[in-house]
Scaffold this motif. Structure first.
Motif, short mmCIF file in Angstrom:
data_model
loop_
_atom_site.label_atom_id
_atom_site.label_comp_id
_atom_site.label_asym_id
_atom_site.label_seq_id
_atom_site.Cartn_x
_atom_site.Cartn_y
_atom_site.Cartn_z
N TYR A 60 -27.78 70.58 55.10
CA TYR A 60 -26.49 69.96 54.78
C TYR A 60 -26.71 68.51 54.35
O TYR A 60 -27.20 67.69 55.12
CB TYR A 60 -25.54 69.99 55.98
CG TYR A 60 -25.02 71.36 56.33
CD1 TYR A 60 -24.91 72.35 55.37
CD2 TYR A 60 -24.65 71.67 57.63
CE1 TYR A 60 -24.43 73.61 55.69
CE2 TYR A 60 -24.17 72.93 57.96
CZ TYR A 60 -24.07 73.90 56.99
OH TYR A 60 -23.60 75.14 57.30
N LEU A 118 -27.81 76.68 49.76
CA LEU A 118 -28.22 76.78 51.16
C LEU A 118 -29.15 77.97 51.39
O LEU A 118 -30.19 77.85 52.06
CB LEU A 118 -26.99 76.89 52.06
CG LEU A 118 -26.07 75.67 52.09
CD1 LEU A 118 -24.78 75.99 52.85
CD2 LEU A 118 -26.77 74.48 52.73
N ASP A 178 -22.76 76.41 46.36
CA ASP A 178 -23.30 75.83 47.58
C ASP A 178 -23.91 76.91 48.48
O ASP A 178 -24.91 76.66 49.17
CB ASP A 178 -22.21 75.05 48.33
CG ASP A 178 -21.87 73.75 47.63
OD1 ASP A 178 -22.78 73.12 47.07
OD2 ASP A 178 -20.68 73.36 47.64
N ILE A 223 -22.39 67.52 50.76
CA ILE A 223 -21.78 68.78 51.21
C ILE A 223 -20.82 68.53 52.36
O ILE A 223 -19.72 69.08 52.41
CB ILE A 223 -22.89 69.78 51.62
CG1 ILE A 223 -23.60 70.30 50.37
CG2 ILE A 223 -22.30 70.95 52.42
CD1 ILE A 223 -24.72 71.28 50.66
N ILE A 224 -21.22 67.66 53.28
CA ILE A 224 -20.35 67.35 54.41
C ILE A 224 -19.05 66.71 53.93
O ILE A 224 -17.94 67.09 54.35
CB ILE A 224 -21.07 66.43 55.42
CG1 ILE A 224 -22.28 67.16 56.01
CG2 ILE A 224 -20.13 66.02 56.54
CD1 ILE A 224 -23.17 66.28 56.85
N PHE A 281 -25.93 66.46 61.33
CA PHE A 281 -26.74 67.10 60.30
C PHE A 281 -27.85 66.20 59.78
O PHE A 281 -28.90 66.69 59.36
CB PHE A 281 -25.84 67.61 59.18
CG PHE A 281 -24.88 68.67 59.63
CD1 PHE A 281 -25.35 69.85 60.16
CD2 PHE A 281 -23.52 68.46 59.57
CE1 PHE A 281 -24.48 70.83 60.61
CE2 PHE A 281 -22.63 69.44 60.01
CZ PHE A 281 -23.11 70.62 60.54
#
Length: 493
Positions: free
Chosen positions: A314, A388, A384, A318-319, A341
């Motif tokens: 992350y 990941l 996304d 993204i957060i 993260f």
């Protein structure tokens, strides 16, 4: 093909079992070795006890001899005892049994009968005899006390095989307010006792999750002893009743004596004052995230949950993209999440994620990350998800990360829980969005070190075992998921 297996008390029971297979089949070692594509010397050495077969060879032999399900269980039980040693095998089996049990837990309210709700329990000097009668009177007393009293407290020292968790869970889910304190006797003398201690968590984890701070388990080591004040060593103390129990749960006395209730309650208090809590609970989102940050070990973390743990990947972008800060009523959550993260990204090594094929497919199809509160985190978009999953796949392939997919026939993972173990052996359980009250509802820290060590050893034993898929199969499943996401991305593009 039917076989009757018998083993003798030799150095290797697995070797004896394997010899019986060859003798009953009438096949030579050479022909079987050719059939499964291995060197016959490796089988000869396994039969003589000079070598332990690799798992893939042991599995190929089981397939060759067409073992029934029951025979396979015994075959691999003996193989694992030989491979790991009986002590390690017992502890590992205890953890797998616990996880399989927790995966079947049903969190639902059960309404007590009208009679139990309004009718006081029948007491007196006559004992209740028989397991059914004992269970019935215990249930009646507990239901009555919960419904007729304002926030009662129960003190328990139960027989080892007595489990009242479903009663308490159902009533907490029904909105009732009460406290439960429970005393457990544990031992760390040998592996048998370590395995038994792990099984105590069958009660402790569900009760701690549902109640958060309304359930408090304590433990003492049985060698330290406890001065009992009745031939019936086990008991339940309620506001108006004292239930004395025999260990085999076939006899119970129910007393209404205020004097006896006070004596037992004082005795219980004196014991718990010298006992350690078995777990510590964090009971709100802010506290859960803060504790999660404090427990991250930069030397390595082990995760077991239904979905892969993507926290390693992350980014702050993204957060920022997915955290709906404006919808969160608790200040500081975004900052705690960024910290969480960023710490995971700095983990040096020993990052292990154990997950299920079902959880992997759910993430691929929905983009929902179940370990995070669904009310604040929307599903990840296809790009996304691809990022990941691809990062995880590449790190597993390069052996930077250990990624293991559980075989559902051997190891079922509770979808509502995440188990984390750090390099020091500390063990934590967190709720996911599959829990009735959602993700991050509660964090449980197991404080008893011998139990925590069993969890750490369990992780260490998984890779290469029959409880998880092979590394090749894991990469294949990830590749298939990545391909599906690529196709979906192309169709949307």
């Amino acid at each position: 093909m039917s076989h009757k297996r018998s083993t003798t008390a030799t150095t290797s029971k697995f070797s004896s079992y394997l010899k019986n297979l060859f003798e009953e089949s009438g096949e030579s070692v050479a022909s079987v070795a050719r059939s499964i594509g291995v060197e016959r010397t490796s089988i000869h050495k396994a039969l003589s006890g000079d070598r332990i077969l690799p798992y893939h060879v042991a599995h190929a032999l089981a397939d060759h001899f067409q073992l029934s399900l029951e025979e396979q269980q015994e075959y691999f039980r003996l193989y694992n005892i030989l491979l790991q040693g009986e002590d390690v095998w017992q502890n590992r089996t205890a953890v797998a049994s616990l996880l399989n049990y927790l995966s079947t837990m049903q969190f639902q309210a059960i309404t007590a009968s009208a009679a139990a709700a309004v009718t006081p329990p029948m007491c007196g000097n006559t004992p209740f005899k028989g397991e059914f009668a004992v269970r019935d009177i215990v249930n009646t007393v507990l239901y009555y006390e919960i419904q007729q009293n304002d926030h009662p407290t129960f003190q328990l020292f139960l027989p080892p095989d007595m489990d009242l968790s479903q009663i308490f869970i159902s009533q907490w889910l029904d909105g009732k307010q009460f406290d439960v304190e429970q005393l457990f006797s544990i031992s760390t003398i040998n592996s048998d006792n370590c395995a038994k201690n792990v099984q105590l968590l069958r009660q402790i984890i569900p009760l701690s999750l549902i109640s958060r701070d309304s359930y408090r388990p304590y433990h003492f080591h049985e060698n330290a002893g406890s001065s009992f004040i009745s031939p019936l060593n086990y008991y339940i103390i309620t506001p108006h009743y004292l239930i004395l129990l025999r260990q085999d749960q076939t006899v119970a006395y129910v007393q209404e004596s205020e004097y006896l209730i006070d004596v037992y309650s004082e005795h219980f208090r004196s014991l718990t004052e010298h006992c350690e809590p078995l777990v510590f609970c964090a009971a709100n989102l802010s506290e859960v995230l803060s504790r999660s940050n404090s427990m991250i070990d930069l030397k390595g973390n082990l995760y077991l949950t239904s979905q892969p743990c993507f926290g390693h990947y992350y980014t702050s972008e993204i957060i920022s993209k997915y955290f709906q800060v404006q919808n969160c009523p608790i200040p500081g959550i975004f900052e705690e999440s960024v910290k969480h993260f960023s710490l995971l990204q700095k983990t040096e090594k020993n990052f292990c994620t154990v997950f299920s094929e079902k959880g992997l497919q759910y993430f691929i199809e929905t983009g929902i990350v179940t370990e995070m509160p669904a009310q604040y985190i929307p599903p990840a978009d296809v790009k996304d998800r691809l990022y990941l999953l691809s990062r995880l796949r590449d790190d597993i392939a390069e052996e930077k990360v250990t990624g293991l997919i559980a075989r559902p026939s051997s190891l079922r993972l509770p979808e509502y829980l995440t188990l984390t173990v750090d390099s020091d052996g500390n063990a934590y359980f967190d709720t996911t969005s599959d829990f009735p009250f959602g993700a991050c509802y509660c964090n449980i820290h197991i404080s008893e070190k011998s139990i925590c060590q069993v969890f750490k050893d369990f992780f260490a034993s998984l890779q290469g075992s029959q409880m998880v898929y092979s590394r090749e199969d894991t990469l294949r499943m990830l590749d298939e998921g990545i391909q599906r996401l690529n196709n979906k991305d192309s169709s949307q593009g």
